[in-house]
Design an enzyme around this catalytic site. Structure first.
Site, PDB file in Angstrom:
ATOM      1  CG  ASP A 172      -1.862   1.166   1.254  1.00 28.25           C
ATOM      2  OD1 ASP A 172      -2.373   1.534   0.178  1.00 28.25           O
ATOM      3  OD2 ASP A 172      -2.103   1.712   2.349  1.00 28.25           O
ATOM      4  CD  GLU A 212      -4.579   1.647  -2.917  1.00 30.11           C
ATOM      5  OE1 GLU A 212      -5.285   0.991  -2.140  1.00 30.11           O
ATOM      6  OE2 GLU A 212      -4.241   2.824  -2.715  1.00 30.11           O
ATOM      7  CG  ASP A 269      -1.084   3.326   5.924  1.00 30.10           C
ATOM      8  OD1 ASP A 269      -1.325   3.980   4.904  1.00 30.10           O
ATOM      9  OD2 ASP A 269      -1.162   3.779   7.076  1.00 30.10           O
TER      10      ASP A 269
END
Length: 174
Positions: free
Chosen positions: A7, A68, A141
């Site tokens: 992330d 991501e 996160d």
């Protein structure tokens, strides 16, 4: 299949390794967040993320890295930092010949919760259940990185089967 989920972010970059296959229980291998000071020089922040990623790739030996996909937000500064951290993750994996895939936030949410519009609380709850954890990974996160890895374990296997079927069908026509 072992997947490192990333992330990306400059201040907090979530890292999570999950092992499993579709239809089987998933296992948490590791989770953490790389933190860099907001007032540090950009190059030093990116270097800290690179160093952590190199260590994780060596230690956990993932088959794939799931990052991501960066999408446009209202805050251009946030998008830039996310894109830079994403680029570092992609580069570090590519340097080692590890495949990198990207997933949009809505793809990840849909994969773990059943709804592409799930909020962070719902995603964290499902990550906790799917990995059979005693507590939700924090900060968000960390949970998001695990969700990315879970998404790739489930969707990546299906994508690989589809690609293999298409390739086999193409060979059969020749």
């Amino acid at each position: 299949m072992r997947v490192l989920g990333v992330d990306p972010g400059l201040t907090r970059c979530g890292l999570g390794v999950v092992e499993g296959s579709p239809g089987r229980p998933l296992n948490l291998v590791a989770v953490d967040v790389v933190r860099t000071p907001a007032d540090a020089e950009l190059g030093h922040r990116l270097l800290a993320i690179e160093t952590a990623l190199e260590e994780w790739l060596t230690r956990y030996r993932p088959d794939t890295v799931a990052v991501e996909r960066v999408f446009s937000q209202h805050n251009v500064r946030t998008v830039m930092g996310t894109a830079q951290a994403s680029g570092v993750a992609t580069l570090v994996a590519a340097r080692r010949g590890i495949p990198v895939v990207t997933h949009t936030p809505s793809e990840v949410k849909a994969a773990v919760s059943g709804s592409g519009k799930a909020d962070k609380t719902q995603v964290a709850f499902m990550v906790t259940r799917l990995l059979r954890l005693d507590a939700q990974p924090k900060p968000a996160d960390a949970s998001d990185a695990l969700a990315l890895a879970i998404c790739q374990v489930w969707r990546g296997a299906a994508q690989n089967r589809l690609q293999a079927a298409v390739a086999a069908a193409g060979r059969g026509r020749r």
